[in-house]
Design a protein around this motif. Sequence first.
Motif, short mmCIF file in Angstrom:
data_model
loop_
_atom_site.label_atom_id
_atom_site.label_comp_id
_atom_site.label_asym_id
_atom_site.label_seq_id
_atom_site.Cartn_x
_atom_site.Cartn_y
_atom_site.Cartn_z
N ASP A 112 0.88 -1.18 -0.18
CA ASP A 112 -0.01 -0.01 0.03
C ASP A 112 0.79 1.31 0.07
O ASP A 112 0.53 2.26 0.57
CB ASP A 112 -0.91 -0.07 1.16
N GLU A 134 -0.80 4.45 -1.84
CA GLU A 134 -2.04 4.83 -0.98
C GLU A 134 -1.35 5.54 0.27
O GLU A 134 -2.06 6.77 0.55
CB GLU A 134 -2.74 3.49 -0.62
N LEU A 135 -0.40 4.91 0.76
CA LEU A 135 -0.20 5.69 2.07
C LEU A 135 0.51 7.09 1.76
O LEU A 135 0.45 8.00 2.47
CB LEU A 135 0.83 4.98 2.65
N GLN A 136 1.21 7.43 0.75
CA GLN A 136 1.85 8.50 0.12
C GLN A 136 0.79 9.32 -0.15
O GLN A 136 0.75 10.58 0.13
CB GLN A 136 2.88 8.28 -0.80
N ARG A 137 -0.25 9.10 -0.88
CA ARG A 137 -1.37 10.00 -1.09
C ARG A 137 -2.16 10.40 0.06
O ARG A 137 -2.43 11.65 0.10
CB ARG A 137 -2.19 9.17 -2.10
N GLU A 138 -2.08 9.78 0.94
CA GLU A 138 -2.71 10.17 2.37
C GLU A 138 -1.81 11.05 3.16
O GLU A 138 -2.40 12.19 3.58
CB GLU A 138 -3.00 8.84 3.29
N VAL A 139 -0.84 10.98 2.98
CA VAL A 139 0.26 12.17 3.54
C VAL A 139 0.03 13.23 3.01
O VAL A 139 -0.05 14.46 3.54
CB VAL A 139 1.65 11.49 3.69
N GLN A 178 -2.40 14.68 1.11
CA GLN A 178 -3.55 15.26 1.75
C GLN A 178 -3.51 15.88 3.12
O GLN A 178 -3.90 16.87 3.22
CB GLN A 178 -4.72 14.34 1.41
N PHE A 179 -2.96 15.00 4.03
CA PHE A 179 -2.71 15.56 5.39
C PHE A 179 -1.96 16.65 5.19
O PHE A 179 -2.51 17.82 5.93
CB PHE A 179 -1.98 14.40 6.27
N GLU A 205 -4.12 19.70 3.68
CA GLU A 205 -5.08 20.10 4.54
C GLU A 205 -4.84 20.86 5.72
O GLU A 205 -5.20 22.17 6.07
CB GLU A 205 -5.96 19.00 4.80
N ASP A 217 -4.88 16.43 -5.95
CA ASP A 217 -4.19 15.35 -6.31
C ASP A 217 -2.68 15.83 -6.33
O ASP A 217 -2.38 17.00 -6.35
CB ASP A 217 -4.79 14.55 -7.62
N ASP A 219 4.50 6.53 5.95
CA ASP A 219 3.21 7.31 6.63
C ASP A 219 3.66 8.09 7.90
O ASP A 219 2.97 8.31 8.76
CB ASP A 219 2.43 6.01 7.18
#
Length: 520
Positions: A34, A37-42, A44-45, A48, A66, A308
């Motif tokens: 993953d 996915e983990l990097q895309r979550e970072v 966005q964090f 934001e 994105d 992460d």
Amino acid sequence: MSVDFQEQRKMSLTGIIRNAFTPRQKELERYQNDGAELQREVLQFLLEHARDTEFGRHHLFSTINDYERFAEHVPVGDYETMKADIDRMRHGERDVLWPGQVRWYAKSSGTTNDKSKFIPVSGAGLKHIHYAGGTDVVAIYLRNNPKSRIFDGRALILGGSHAPNYTLPNSLVGDLSAILIENINPLANLVRVPKKQTALLSDFEVKRERIAQETLHKNVTNLSGVPSWMLSVLTKVMELSGKKYLNEVWPNLEVFFHGGVAFTPYRKQYEELIPTTQMHYMETYNASEGFFGIQDDPADKSMLLMLDYGVFYEFMEMSPSATDDESDKGGAKGKIVPLWDVEEGKNYAMIISTSCGLWRYLIGDTVRFTSVNPYKFVISGRTKHYINAFGEELIVDNAEEGLAEACSKTGAEVLEYTAAPVFMDGKAKCRHQWLIEFARKPDDMALFASLLDKKLQEVNSDYEAKRYKDITLQPLEIVVARQGLFNDWLKSKGKLGGQHKVPRLSNERTHIEELLKMNS
């Protein structure tokens, strides 16, 4: 009976604490499949949390959803491009690069224009990057070593020092290690040495003496620090103890968590100092800018990229024709890709965006991926610390391999080194000049030089081409440094101890000329 009971309780401590790391060990299993996915979550964090900062508003973070838009809106930069904003933050301005007021600044090696860089370390960065890295190092170590008793004794952790930041109240600048010690959970002080006041001393020579005295009769089970400075401290411990081996002083010593410089030149010295099969060595990649990698497999020199934390990674392909200035400023014209588009075997300059307020920041290190499932890598060098005076593209990774080969076949041990080009001598000959401080000199220096040169040709085709028939490059030259030369040079720069490192390779001769003048 009471002694036996206390010893029994002590022996069970690691077993009790081990359970606290189990949930994180499970989470790390996501790294296998993953990573993207983990990097895309970072990302966005980060977007934001920073959308209402000055930087976030200027670069339209509220409209970015994105990676492609992020890369389009935010330019690649370096310390020079962020220096003015960081200085404003150091004077107390809020919400500039990261929300709120950042009070801590890690003092790092300087740039072309400045003696030092001051890297912001936010509260979020401390928690979600630096301390998260330290926690994962222990989690991975305990997973790999089920019989460990690491918490049954003390951790010897080397730190630097800090000083007031301008006149801003409760704001400090200093070595990252000092910032971590200053903010560490008070409970951790129960299992670490030396005491805080000693750990934060600025005079390394005084600090080394006091650390040795304070730790000599402690039950030290693990070490953390830069290999060169830790070796200096351990040498003082041996002097005070009168013992031959370190495991005679600390019989329960089991692991050295090391980082900051390549371990290869020091490994043999540590193995001779600690000749026991229970000793482990675990590399970490932690810098002032963030905590990036952990060696998760003792049999593999590669490190696991930590995905992460509060760090979003990008990678720029290193162009063979890039100059120092281009590499530093992102102008190498190499393609920039997110983590999920990297390829094994390529040399990349690492670009980071972090919860400390660094945005698309060229850190200056180069890496090469050895695996993409999970993402594992080796540090291959620095964007500035290489020699490309004649098109040879010699990087630190090559140098370490060459020295390891020469040491292995001659029994030599290298303590410190630096190398630079000789552009033209009195006979119009060009070559590389290596200044090496040996812990153990080879019996045949000419053989050592030949082995080093041959290995460099073997691992670097550009170097091999330039060495062909001695037409462009003559055989390399080795100058033997006197004992203590590199420490004396660092001391003259006010950089003895802490996280300071000797530049291994340089495309110009400033460092090596200063060292040669002191080599008498």
